[in-house]
Design an enzyme around this catalytic site. Structure first.
Site, PDB file in Angstrom:
ATOM      1  N   HIS A 349      24.293  -0.151  15.432  1.00  0.00           N
ATOM      2  CA  HIS A 349      23.206  -0.056  16.411  1.00  0.00           C
ATOM      3  C   HIS A 349      23.553   0.947  17.505  1.00  0.00           C
ATOM      4  O   HIS A 349      24.699   1.349  17.662  1.00  0.00           O
ATOM      5  CB  HIS A 349      22.790  -1.417  16.932  1.00  0.00           C
ATOM      6  CG  HIS A 349      23.709  -2.080  17.904  1.00  0.00           C
ATOM      7  ND1 HIS A 349      23.604  -1.900  19.262  1.00  0.00           N
ATOM      8  CD2 HIS A 349      24.725  -2.956  17.733  1.00  0.00           C
ATOM      9  CE1 HIS A 349      24.512  -2.653  19.877  1.00  0.00           C
ATOM     10  NE2 HIS A 349      25.204  -3.291  18.977  1.00  0.00           N
ATOM     11  N   GLU A 396      19.223  -3.843  18.961  1.00  0.00           N
ATOM     12  CA  GLU A 396      20.026  -4.905  18.345  1.00  0.00           C
ATOM     13  C   GLU A 396      20.329  -5.990  19.377  1.00  0.00           C
ATOM     14  O   GLU A 396      20.353  -7.171  19.071  1.00  0.00           O
ATOM     15  CB  GLU A 396      21.331  -4.314  17.798  1.00  0.00           C
ATOM     16  CG  GLU A 396      22.178  -5.285  16.986  1.00  0.00           C
ATOM     17  CD  GLU A 396      23.205  -6.047  17.803  1.00  0.00           C
ATOM     18  OE1 GLU A 396      23.893  -6.911  17.238  1.00  0.00           O
ATOM     19  OE2 GLU A 396      23.331  -5.791  19.026  1.00  0.00           O
ATOM     20  N   HIS A 509      29.520  -6.777  27.095  1.00  0.00           N
ATOM     21  CA  HIS A 509      28.191  -6.758  27.742  1.00  0.00           C
ATOM     22  C   HIS A 509      28.254  -6.643  29.264  1.00  0.00           C
ATOM     23  O   HIS A 509      27.343  -7.072  29.957  1.00  0.00           O
ATOM     24  CB  HIS A 509      27.378  -7.998  27.367  1.00  0.00           C
ATOM     25  CG  HIS A 509      26.952  -8.023  25.922  1.00  0.00           C
ATOM     26  ND1 HIS A 509      26.142  -9.006  25.401  1.00  0.00           N
ATOM     27  CD2 HIS A 509      27.205  -7.175  24.893  1.00  0.00           C
ATOM     28  CE1 HIS A 509      25.929  -8.771  24.111  1.00  0.00           C
ATOM     29  NE2 HIS A 509      26.574  -7.665  23.777  1.00  0.00           N
TER      30      HIS A 509
END
Ligand SMILES: *[C@@H]1O[C@H](CO)[C@@H](O)[C@H](O)[C@H]1NC(C)=O
Ligand SMILES: *[C@@H]1O[C@H](CO)[C@@H](O)[C@H](O)[C@H]1NC(C)=O
Ligand SMILES: *[C@@H]1O[C@H](CO)[C@@H](O)[C@H](O)[C@H]1NC(C)=O
Length: 704
Positions: A349, A396, A509
């Site tokens: 992705h 994604e 993240h």
């Protein structure tokens, strides 16, 4: 998106796998005898596979430098899906694929995405007077360049309520609270990250009556963004079909209403938010109630007297902006010379929560290196036997949306033409090789890992260090839905691979997922990237060029046998597993026959006999056998998931990561024990045994 703690098989699957040595010896001898070059008019496919392997590997010197260069370019700016930054990353990848000389195209979809609009958090005395306004920003992103921390698809909502600390937010943590006499009903539940899928943590807290959930980040100042979508991947408004078309052309495709029950089930019922460890400490410091179990303090900056609830009040409010936005998948293709209608699909992705140096561009930079090498190989006259498709997915991070929409749109062609799907998401997040496959790919993975130099230990191969680190070969399976193989395997039944270096990346993240981290800590010489590029590329080359597909169903049958043994521990003795045993035994025989047939056909091909159609027929059976695990109507209550063996279990905390339909029936039977539940499990055992029997029948290819 990678899991925080990827789930390995819950049983010991460190089973040494023996390669059919005879096949290796034969291939080597044949290669030596018939070492054609690419320019010969009728290349032998066996030798062409062997020489494309060497050609691919000969392009490694200085590849680490170009990978590092591309990674820097990809990570200069944030590029969350559905935002302007995403478009420039798409053109970058597209131009790299074009420059390599690949045929390119792209596909746009318009799914429902979710962005933060407004949020606030404050702490109050029990009488309501303000103690402090708390920060919801990310300490590691002081200049606020990135999207503020949030959970995609968290609903808007507000809560003024006492907080309770629930450790990791697993079921066992809620049970501990209950033992302590603490109820989370009508409270704001505060947890720290690490309790499995965050959407699962939120859903569980909601079941226990919580009003909102705050998930604390690590002590390094990062705050973990992520999706909390439930019930599977893909656009919530177009479940099972592609969200094709542009944002404005709303008539292009059927979209469900956001209020429809089927859509509402995809979102948690209470709002949630990731918060910084310092913000969590501000709340924890003020909590009373029963004292925290000592192990609950791990990873927290500061705690107060107890787990709560209160006596202070938390005032949390969140406003979500949900909108249909455009995303773009980008493709590079090399048409197969002899079997253009057979596809080897590589995917990674391209969208990222932050800069995405690990997630996903360690994978993207590696992917572009493979494209570069294929370009050079094409110029030297190579054309793969089968078609190779390189896919760069969008969105994604919201729930595998770009890949899922594409799989849904192309489902019928993929069913009949896709050989395998090879996924790499975070190629590098630390040290140590990890791989997950469907079992017919085990031997190929092992074979290839012996051809690639270990990035960290001089003079060793990836295979050598992998074996010594895990005391045998440990291959994970794919009964998780945390990256783009989900649509291919769980929905379409296509043999799949996923792999990565390292585990448990602390900056996952967060703003810490930057090029600087990769260069100083993750992979300073970019040798781990190089190892993934080689393994991934060789996988593609072998699958595209081998005369007989290197699929091994003996390994599949052995794996199934291990599952049946492991399953015994979860079942009461009255339930017989005999039907599955019998089906596996039959599969073993069919796999042996297919293997022998493959060897014979190779020899005939080499000796000049025209075995083309028989080879194609055997390959079709090898390609299609995995599809027999699909159940057309899908799993009970979760129709999109069709793979009986490797769909993710319904219960996010299930200890079983195989035979999903049986695992689901077992979880349900725990809630209501009785004869009916036993019959339900028995039915699922029969379903699995019929599926395994079908795999054997497809391998044999005989109509009975
Ligand atoms: C509210 O309670 C706090 C702490 O007990 C106290 O300091 C404060 O004066 C109270 N405020 C009002 C308006 O009662
Ligand atoms: C909670 O916060 C919101 C938003 O800042 C504010 O409008 C509201 O008055 C607060 N509620 C209480 C009870 O403090
Ligand atoms: C690539 O590897 C070589 C050989 O180990 C090393 O000297 C070089 O610094 C590496 N390049 C980058 C960009 O890391």
């Amino acid at each position: 998106m990678r899991p925080i703690s990827p789930r390995k098989l819950s049983i010991n699957n460190s089973r040494p796998i023996l390669l059919p040595f005879s096949l290796l010896v034969t291939s080597f001898l044949l290669y030596t005898l018939f070492n054609h070059t690419f320019t010969s008019s009728k290349p032998s496919s066996l030798s062409s596979a062997t020489s494309s392997v060497s050609l691919f590997l000969s392009l490694s010197p200085s590849a680490n430098a170009s990978i590092s260069h591309d990674l820097r370019s990809l990570t200069l700016r944030p590029h969350l899906a559905g935002t302007p930054g995403a478009a420039s990353t798409a053109s970058f990848v597209l131009s790299r694929l074009r420059k390599a000389g690949l045929e390119t195209f792209s596909r746009r979809y318009s799914p429902l995405l979710s962005f933060p609009s407004h949020s606030s958090l404050s702490l109050h005395h029990a009488n309501g007077s303000l103690i402090a306004a708390l920060s919801l920003s990310e300490p590691a992103d002081p200049d606020r360049i990135l999207v503020p921390p949030y959970h995609a698809y968290s609903p808007s909502g507000k809560a003024v309520a006492p907080a309770v600390y629930a450790n990791l937010g697993r079921e066992e943590d809620f049970q501990t609270l209950e033992r302590l006499g603490v109820r989370v009903n009508d409270c704001v539940v505060l947890v720290r990250k690490g309790g499995g899928y965050r959407g699962g943590v939120v859903a569980r807290a909601a079941e226990h009556g919580a009003k909102a959930v705050l998930i604390s980040g690590g002590p390094d100042g990062g705050v973990e963004r992520g999706t909390v979508i439930l019930g599977g991947p893909g656009d919530p408004l177009t479940p099972g079909w592609g969200a094709i078309g542009s944002v404005t052309g709303s008539g292009d495709v059927e979209r469900l209403q956001v209020a429809a029950e089927e859509v509402r089930r995809r979102f948690p019922t209470i709002p949630s938010m990731p918060v910084a460890a310092v913000t969590a400490a501000d709340i924890l410091r003020t909590l009373g109630g029963p004292p925290l179990p000592p192990e609950w303090k791990e990873g927290l900056l500061e705690t107060g007297a107890g787990v709560g609830p209160g006596p202070t009040l938390v005032n949390f409010s969140y406003t979500e902006e949900r909108k249909v936005a455009e995303i773009q998948d980008v493709f590079g293709m090399i048409r197969g010379r002899e079997e253009p209608d057979r596809y080897i699909i590589l995917g990674n992705h391209r969208d990222a929560w932050t800069y995405g140096a690990v997630d996903p561009h360690s994978g993207t930079a590696t992917f572009l290196d493979i494209a570069r090498r294929f370009g050079v190989m094409l110029q030297s006259g190579w054309r793969p036997r089968r078609t190779i498709l390189l896919c760069s997915w969008d969105a994604e991070e919201f729930g595998m949306i770009g890949s899922t929409e594409w799989v849904e749109e192309n489902l019928d062609n993929l069913h009949s033409k896709a050989v395998a799907y090879l996924n790499v998401d975070c190629a590098v997040q630390g040290v140590g090789f990890n791989a997950a496959t469907t079992p017919q790919l085990d031997k190929l993975l092992i074979d290839i890992s012996k051809k690639v130099n270990d990035p960290d230990v001089e003079g060793k191969t990836v295979y050598d260090t992998w074996v010594s680190a895990t005391g045998g070969i440990s291959i994970e399976r794919l009964a998780r839905a945390d990256s783009d193989f989900t649509g291919f395997l769980h929905h379409a039944g296509i043999p799949s691979l996923d792999m990565y270096y390292g585990n448990e990346f602390a900056g996952y993240h967060t703003a810490l997922d930057s090029f600087g981290w990769m260069q100083t800590k993750g992979d300073p010489l970019f040798h781990r990237h190089l190892a993934i590029a080689e393994i991934w590329g060789l996988f593609a080359v072998r699958l595209a060029d081998d005369l007989i597909l290197p699929f091994d169903y003996q390994s599949y049958a052995s794996q199934l046998e291990e599952y049946v043994h492991a399953l015994c521990d979860f079942l009461d003795e009255k339930l017989s597993l005999e039907p599955i045993h019998a089906a596996i035994k039959d599969l073993h025989d069919a796999a042996n026959d297919a293997f022998t047939e493959g060897q014979k056909l190779e020899l005939q091909h080499i000796s000049g006999t025209d075995a083309g159609l028989r080879i194609r027929a055997l390959n079709d059976r090898l390609m299609l056998a995995e599809r027999s695990f699909l159940q057309e109507e899908g799993l009970d209550g979760r129709h999109w998931f069709k793979h009986l063996l490797y769909s993710p279990p319904e219960d996010y905390e299930s200890k079983l990561s195989f035979f999903t339909n049986i695992a689901d029936a077992i979880s349900r039977s725990k809630r209501f024990k009785g004869r009916e539940e036993r019959l339900a499990i028995r039915h699922q055992i029969w379903l699995v045994s019929r599926a395994i029997t079908k795999v054997g029948q497809v391998l044999r290819g005989k109509i009975l």
